[in-house]
Design an enzyme around this catalytic site. Structure first.
Site: not given
Ligand code: FAD
Ligand code: TPP
Ligand code: MG
Lengths: 163, 578
Positions: B51, B113-114, B163, B484
């Site tokens: 799911e 159940f469930q 259900k 990472m």
């Molecule tokens: C490993 C990792 C590394 C990351 N590193 C970075 C990084 O280096 N740089 C980075 O930028 N992010 C990074 N992120 C992502 C970060 O965590 C956030 O998800 C991201 O920065 C949010 O993007 P955003 O500000 O565009 O907001 P979003 O989460 O895209 O939110 C959208 C915003 O726009 C608004 N909105 C939506 N629709 C409308 C509309 N029609 N009109 C007006 N407003 C609207 C919403 O209310 C919200 O406030 C990383 C994530 C991971 C997993």
């Molecule tokens: C469900 C979940 N568990 C743990 C993490 C923490 N986490 C972030 S990146 C990462 C490693 C990912 O490994 P891989 O898919 O091999 O990517 P790589 O960084 O090696 O490119 C982990 C464990 C996560 N983001 N999501």
């Protein structure tokens, strides 16, 4: 700073849990909470008090407004308003204390609503500070049980929280 | 008027809402609904293998089309398995409707159940939820759910259906409302004109402007307007991870992503900017670095449809609550109506500075990865993907280093081409989201960039890919580690690799693909990378897995210095800093 937020929400199951859940989920505090249906049976009115700086309160009101069940919201503390809370308090009242407690109740304009040979049950309404003051005036030693309703509030003058 | 059972009403309402696809998995509490699906042709159901994958697939469908993704699961474990995907959609504001079966009404609360309290369990990660109590409410609830999920700030909505409400015996009049109004839900449809005027004034006097555009521009279909404004005023543009593609990635005015793994030029320009136009972005902590050091001299204009996003972490000087498209339209009108333009000389000087940063630090202008060594570098893999797909693929990423490399090295010229989990960072998102994208775009090139760690979190979906002939191209950047995590352990824990290595336990992905009825390839050498990738994408009707071995020691750079760093404080390599 203490704030009183009052809101109208859909009188539906789940609505209250969304409001309460929001507070725990986002790390906000609820000090007091009261909720009851209004004259319009599809709506409930919920009043809560919370403590926080302006930034926090702004976030709280924005997030409350974002809940689909919340129809309208007001921060009563922003304008002049009336605040009331009900307290019922059970105190030990024997010997000389009986007269002392009674005098105290009169000064605070409370009512004794139940009596036994050794206990008074007192009802008091007012703002939270007044209830606190009474509590201290009676003294810890005498107090057996306290129940407070939580704060209700309404704006002064023409201002109305309605649809 | 026709009379229908609850189950039929539910599916007919979905069809009338325009739903063509739902992703799901059957079970006891949902069986009446599944029977209703069997007896009609309008709504096609995709059977996933877990799911969680149903929610990610619906999510990918939504992100790549702009339409609401739909999920159907059974009660209990079906519902709880969907939770990760619902949270993923919630964090990234993705429109989704999740229908969950529930135990019969009079058993609710009896630990039947469930039974799981789905409305309760999902409460903090949904925009709204419904528990249907009467067949007569089904159609209207569906209408409300889609309206709420897709308007304002989009998000997931759960409909929990006991259900008995879908039983085939009791029949009711069916009518699907054309429109719905909710007194307690009125998202902004227009920004405040006075505020918009003020903002435009501020923009026209800017000397060091920046446009910081996020996922809201993609969600709000406002890329065209954004691009126009940037072009008219010659303003530099940066995108968040979620906003990539909102502005053309290959355009000279684009400075790349900002934030933790953004480019030095984007972050430095943000730091020195005097006016920042933030559009549909939420000042996430992965962007701002230390909030009180964030952009010290900037006046911030913030456009967002959700008031709660404004001044949440960084105070806005000119807040504008409204949908990006209509607000930017109004801005364009105002700019068109005046001859005033920002000081040309000042903007020219600003560009000079920016171009110096770009020439000195740019990841594309001066590549910092070593392509002379024996091993392939992850960055080259993404650059090769960009070349082979001519920058026009849908790229669905998992989470980790490979995700950051994709964001940095694949230049997205169009919105809705980059599909990834930013807010929640959900490993396992890549493959199922790619399935959803491929279902919506049957002939398009769809790549799932993943790591050997992430792919194993939803690998069972390879079976779904076979059943529905989904020719997803899995580009596995295999660094033989949770890269990472390992990078952070290198940087902060003296390279103590606590549980980030697999000790030779990785499966043989090529054989695994064969077992699933697909094609697997292994790549280890530089000179075979491009030709093999071309071969991979040439197999138009095959699901192909490219297991590409890369240097396990490589880190993602640039990377903001934390804690206590400002936007522009960045590591450029293991030893150099800005
Ligand atoms: C490993 C990792 C590394 C990351 N590193 C970075 C990084 O280096 N740089 C980075 O930028 N992010 C990074 N992120 C992502 C970060 O965590 C956030 O998800 C991201 O920065 C949010 O993007 P955003 O500000 O565009 O907001 P979003 O989460 O895209 O939110 C959208 C915003 O726009 C608004 N909105 C939506 N629709 C409308 C509309 N029609 N009109 C007006 N407003 C609207 C919403 O209310 C919200 O406030 C990383 C994530 C991971 C997993
Ligand atoms: C469900 C979940 N568990 C743990 C993490 C923490 N986490 C972030 S990146 C990462 C490693 C990912 O490994 P891989 O898919 O091999 O990517 P790589 O960084 O090696 O490119 C982990 C464990 C996560 N983001 N999501
Ligand atoms: Mg890895």
């Amino acid at each position: 700073m203490k704030r009183i937020i009052s809101l109208l929400m859909e009188n539906e199951p789940g609505a209250l849990s969304r409001v309460v859940g929001l507070f725990s989920q986002r790390g906000y505090n609820i000090e007091t909470l009261t909720v009851a249906p209004t004259e319009d049976e599809t709506l409930s009115r919920l009043t809560l008090t919370t403590i926080g700086n302006d930034h926090k309160i702004e976030q709280i009101t924005k997030h409350l407004n974002r809940l689909v069940d919340v129809v309208k919201l007001v921060d009563l503390t922003e304008g002049s308003h009336i605040e009331r809370e009900l307290m019922m308090i059970k105190v030990r009242a024997t010997g000389a204390q009986r007269a002392e407690v009674k005098r105290c109740v009169e000064i605070f304009r409370g009512q004794i609503i139940d009596v036994t040979a050794s206990v008074y049950t007192i009802q008091l309404t007012g703002d939270s500070d007044k209830l606190d003051a009474f509590y201290h005036a009676v003294g810890d030693a005498a107090i057996l049980e306290v129940v407070r309703s939580g704060v209700s509030g309404i704006a002064r003058g023409e201002k109305v929280l309605g649809l | 008027m026709e009379k229908l059972s609850g189950g039929d009403i539910l599916i007919k309402a979905l069809a009338d809402e325009g739903v063509d696809l739902i992703f799901g998995y059957p079970g006891g509490a949902a069986l009446h609904i599944y029977d209703a699906i069997f007896r009609q042709k309008d709504v096609k159901h995709i059977l996933v293998r877990h799911e969680q994958a149903a929610t990610h697939a619906a999510d990918g469908y939504a992100r790549s089309t702009g339409r609401t993704g739909v999920v159907l699961v059974t009660s209990g474990p079906g519902a709880t398995n969907a939770i990760t995907g619902i949270a993923t959609a919630y964090m990234d504001s993705i429109p989704m409707v999740v229908i969950s079966g529930q135990v019969v009404s009079d058993k609710i609360g009896e630990d039947a159940f469930q039974e799981t309290d789905m409305v309760g369990v999902s409460r903090p990660i949904v925009k709204h939820s419904f528990l249907v109590k009467d067949q007569r409410d089904i159609a209207e609830t569906v209408k409300k759910a889609f309206y709420i999920a897709s308007t304002g700030r989009p998000g997931p909505v759960v409909i929990d259906v006991p259900k008995d409400i879908t039983n085939p015996v009791d029949k009711f009049d069916y009518y699907y409302p054309e429109k719905i109004k909710l007194r307690s839900y009125t998202p902004a449809t227009k920004g405040h004109t006075g505020q918009i005027k003020k903002a435009v004034q501020q923009m026209l006097t800017a000397r060091r402007p920046m446009i910081y555009a996020g996922g809201g521009v993609v969600q709000g279909n406002a890329s065209a307007q954004l691009t126009k404004i940037a072009k008219m005023l010659n303003f530099p543009v940066t995108n968040t991870l979620m906003g990539l593609g909102a502005y053309p990635g290959t355009d000279a005015q684009f400075l790349g992503m900002l934030g933790m793994h953004g480019t030095v030029e984007a972050n430095t320009a943000m730091h020195h900017a005097d006016v920042i136009l933030a559009v549909g972005a939420r000042f996430d902590d992965r962007v701002t670095n230390t909030p009180n050091k964030f952009c010290p001299s900037a006046k911030i204009i913030h456009i967002d449809v959700d008031p709660a996003s404004i001044s949440k972490t960084v105070p806005a000087d000119i807040p504008i609550v409204g949908p990006v498209d209509s607000v930017l339209d109004e801005m364009l009108e105002l700019i068109n109506a005046t001859n005033e333009r920002p000081d040309e000389k000042a903007i020219e000087n600003w560009w000079k500075e920016i171009n110096e940063w770009r020439n000195r630090y740019g990841i594309l202008s001066t590549p910092r990865y070593d392509t002379t060594g024996e091993m392939l570098m992850p960055q080259e893999v993404i650059r090769t993907l960009f070349e082979v797909t001519k920058g026009d693929a849908f790229v669905c990423s998992d989470v980790g280093q490979h995700q950051m490399f994709s964001a940095q090295y694949y230049q997205f010229d169009k919105p809705r081409r980059w599909v990834n989990s930013g807010g929640l960072g959900t490993m396992g998102f890549g493959l199922p989201s790619a399935m959803g994208v491929q279902m919506a775009h049957r002939d398009a090139a769809v790549a799932c960039v993943t790591g050997e760690g992430s792919i194993q979190m939803c690998i069972q979906e390879l079976s779904t890919c076979l059943q529905y002939h989904l020719p997803v191209k899995i580009i596995c950047v295999n660094n033989q580690a949770l890269g990472m995590v390992k990078q952070w352990q290198d940087m902060q824990y003296d390279s103590r690799y606590s549980e980030s290595l697999y000790e030779d336990s990785l499966p043989d992905f090529v054989k695994l693909m064969e077992a699933f009825g697909h094609v697997g390839m292994r790549v280890t050498k530089r000179d075979e990378l491009k030709s093999k990738m071309e071969e991979c994408f040439a197999m138009k009707d095959k699901c192909v897995f490219m297991d590409i071995y890369v240097d396990p020691k490589e880190h993602v750079y640039p990377m903001q210095v934390a804690p206590n760093g400002s936007m522009r404080d960045m590591w450029l390599s293991k030893t150099e800093r800005t």
